[in-house]
Scaffold this motif. Structure first.
Motif, PDB file in Angstrom:
ATOM      1  N   THR A   1       0.086  -1.592  -0.007  1.00  0.00           N
ATOM      2  CA  THR A   1      -0.245  -0.109  -0.023  1.00  0.00           C
ATOM      3  C   THR A   1       0.895   1.557   0.451  1.00  0.00           C
ATOM      4  N   GLU A   2       2.348   0.969   0.023  1.00  0.00           N
ATOM      5  CA  GLU A   2       3.041   1.900   0.414  1.00  0.00           C
ATOM      6  C   GLU A   2       3.678   2.891  -0.952  1.00  0.00           C
TER       7      GLU A   2
ATOM      8  N   THR B   1       5.937   4.869  -1.276  1.00  0.00           N
ATOM      9  CA  THR B   1       7.556   4.641  -1.044  1.00  0.00           C
ATOM     10  C   THR B   1       8.416   3.744  -1.080  1.00  0.00           C
ATOM     11  N   HIS B   2       7.137   2.009  -0.734  1.00  0.00           N
ATOM     12  CA  HIS B   2       8.245   1.169  -1.337  1.00  0.00           C
ATOM     13  C   HIS B   2       8.534   0.776  -2.637  1.00  0.00           C
TER      14      HIS B   2
ATOM     15  N   GLU C   1      13.001   0.824   5.936  1.00  0.00           N
ATOM     16  CA  GLU C   1      12.575   2.116   5.237  1.00  0.00           C
ATOM     17  C   GLU C   1      10.916   1.898   5.619  1.00  0.00           C
ATOM     18  N   LEU C   2      10.364   2.953   6.355  1.00  0.00           N
ATOM     19  CA  LEU C   2       9.131   3.364   7.177  1.00  0.00           C
ATOM     20  C   LEU C   2       9.119   2.006   8.318  1.00  0.00           C
TER      21      LEU C   2
ATOM     22  N   TYR D   1       9.587  -0.595   8.230  1.00  0.00           N
ATOM     23  CA  TYR D   1       8.891  -1.892   7.697  1.00  0.00           C
ATOM     24  C   TYR D   1       8.542  -3.110   8.811  1.00  0.00           C
TER      25      TYR D   1
END
Length: 194
Positions: free
Chosen positions: A17-18, A20-21, A138-139, A141
């Motif tokens: 859903t992100e 950025t990924h 990242e973020l 996760y």
């Protein structure tokens, strides 16, 4: 980093859903290709896997996909890669990914990515190899994964040294620098024991 010519990338067969990924999967594929590093991955055309491969191909990189027969249709085998190898089963896939790689990078993914990451860390703990393993958190996760590692240590099912088996970075921009500072492997691979 002269000894790292081929990197295995573990990541999702979904895009998540992100955004950025997704952008990071593309960024990593492109960065590895531009650095002249071969990418080894699960062979799918979908999800973050496909995005890594597509970006590397677009940047002129060499990409080896390894996919079991039973997943070829399900994960939509990527016939645009430099070398797509269809193998008999998951064990053969994991062994071949290991044999063809000098290092491992984990991007966000599902339980398959988690399984692959835990397994390659376990093989390192058992001294079957000492190739670099990088987890891209990242973020945050993979923070629950890191908390699970701490929980295992806190309950004395492993020592604190298991944290030294892999490197955690915050984003894909830190992957190449982490690879460049990784110690040279001191162990000969022992695939016959895998």
């Amino acid at each position: 980093m002269a000894s790292i010519l081929s990197v295995c990338v573990y990541c999702g067969s979904r895009v998540g859903t992100e955004p950025t990924h997704r952008a990071s999967a593309t960024q990593l594929g492109r960065a590895l290709a531009e650095a002249g590093i071969q990418i080894v991955y699960g062979g799918g055309r979908i999800g973050l896997m496909g995005m890594v491969a597509d970006a590397a191909i677009a940047a002129g990189g060499h990409v080896v996909g390894i996919i079991p027969e039973h997943l070829h249709d399900y994960e939509v085998g990527h016939h645009g890669v430099s070398d797509l190898r269809i193998v008999a089963n998951m064990h053969e896939r994991k062994n071949l990914m290991f044999e063809l790689s000098d290092a491992f990078v984990t991007l966000p993914g599902g339980i398959g990515s988690m399984d692959e990451t835990f397994e390659i860390i376990t093989w390192k703990q058992l001294r079957l190899h000492d190739k670099p393993i990088i987890v891209v958190n990242e973020l945050e996760y993979w923070t629950p994964f890191l908390q699970l590692v701490d929980h295992i240590i806190a309950n004395d099912f492993a020592g604190t040294s298991i944290r030294d088996l892999f490197t955690v970075v915050d984003d894909v921009e830190a992957v190449l620098p982490a690879l460049s500072t990784a110690p040279e492997p001191a162990l000969a691979d022992r695939p016959e024991r895998l």
